[in-house]
Design an enzyme around this catalytic site. Structure first.
Site, PDB file in Angstrom:
ATOM      1  CG  HIS A  15      -1.816   1.113   1.390  1.00  0.00           C
ATOM      2  ND1 HIS A  15      -1.810   1.953   2.484  1.00  0.00           N
ATOM      3  CD2 HIS A  15      -2.810   1.556   0.576  1.00  0.00           C
ATOM      4  CE1 HIS A  15      -2.765   2.850   2.340  1.00  0.00           C
ATOM      5  NE2 HIS A  15      -3.381   2.636   1.195  1.00  0.00           N
ATOM      6  CG  HIS A  57      -3.459   9.149  -0.292  1.00  0.00           C
ATOM      7  ND1 HIS A  57      -4.230   9.999   0.474  1.00  0.00           N
ATOM      8  CD2 HIS A  57      -4.195   8.010  -0.432  1.00  0.00           C
ATOM      9  CE1 HIS A  57      -5.361   9.404   0.803  1.00  0.00           C
ATOM     10  NE2 HIS A  57      -5.368   8.190   0.266  1.00  0.00           N
TER      11      HIS A  57
END
Ligand code: G3P
Ligand code: CA
Length: 266
Positions: A15, A57
């Site tokens: 991730h 992100h």
């Protein structure tokens, strides 16, 4: 290696790279993920003001670089001056925000990619089309899974790259409602990616029955990994690839035994 052929189960998907060990969404985190044995890296993409896909992100730069401002308001050359490593540790000072091109160039032949299309609330964004072009240019279509919480982005990318895999991200708690509505039945989705708390054995079995894979995000404890292994999950998105590679290896025989018990008890 390709998303179409599963090797070990589940896929270990790092991730934002191995973000437990290196600053998220940087080349350092992606290299680390590869060295720790992850099958795939998950990364998030936004477009800069000059329409270059960069790996970050948040839509805002502040949390990871300390600089106030939006990614989509800055040119690539400005984004490139920022330090996306120091927030994690001084040893990573100067680590840059990578472009998607740079990441694929460096590790595109080593791992699979889960490219999450962000820019979620901008219906005019050209993100799916721009990212599809990057993937085509590198000839890595079979190594890419596109994921997004925005189903329209996924249908747009699939229209351009019909053979590429797409995974629908499902917000925590939304699985039941989307399932009831019939929305999950669209054949566009090659994979469903719910929050790990929404993974149930009957959901895994139902999806497997129609030939669809299921991955879970974002799983960082041993107990959670074990319960996902027990229900036969296909992919685990984790900050710590070692946690999953270790359990996946040692758990293989146990899982087979449990699957046998389930079959016997009906
Ligand atoms: O891909 C799953 C996960 O990354 C989605 O949540 O906020 O970490 O992008 P987020
Ligand atoms: Ca993500």
């Amino acid at each position: 290696m390709s998303w179409a052929i599963q090797g070990k189960t589940p896929w270990v998907i790092a991730h934002r790279g191995a973000s437990a060990y290196a600053p998220e969404n940087t080349l350092a985190a992606f290299r680390k993920a590869y060295h720790l044995g992850a099958d795939a890296v998950e990364l998030d993409v936004h477009l800069t003001a000059d329409q270059v896909p960069v790996v970050i992100h948040d839509a805002d730069l502040k949390r990871t670089t300390g600089k106030a401002g939006k990614v989509n308001r800055m040119l690539l050359k400005e984004v490139k001056k920022l330090d996306a490593g120091s927030h994690f540790g001084v040893e990573f000072a100067g680590e840059a925000i990578p472009t998607l091109d740079e990441v694929i160039e460096e590790i595109g032949q080593k791992v699979l990619f889960d490219i999450e299309l962000k820019d979620l609330f901008n219906p005019f964004s050209k993100l799916p089309e721009v990212v599809a072009r990057v993937v085509q240019r590198h000839h890595v279509e079979d190594r890419i899974l596109f994921s997004s919480f925005n189903p329209i982005f996924l249908t747009r990318v699939k229209a351009l790259l019909p053979d590429v895999m797409v995974g629908l991200l499902i917000l925590p708690g939304w699985y039941a409602a989307w399932s009831k509505s019939g929305f999950l039945d669209y054949q566009t989705w090659d994979m469903l990616i719910p929050h790990y708390k929404d993974i149930l054995l009957e959901r895994v079995l139902a999806q497997h029955k129609i030939g669809r894979k299921l991955s879970a995000y974002t799983v960082n404890s041993k107990e959670e990994v074990i319960s996902l292994l027990d229900v036969g999950i296909d992919g685990i998105i984790t900050n710590d690839p070692i946690l999953v590679t270790g359990l996946r290896r040692t758990d293989d025989s146990t899982r087979m035994a449990r699957a046998g018990e389930r079959a016997v008890s009906g």
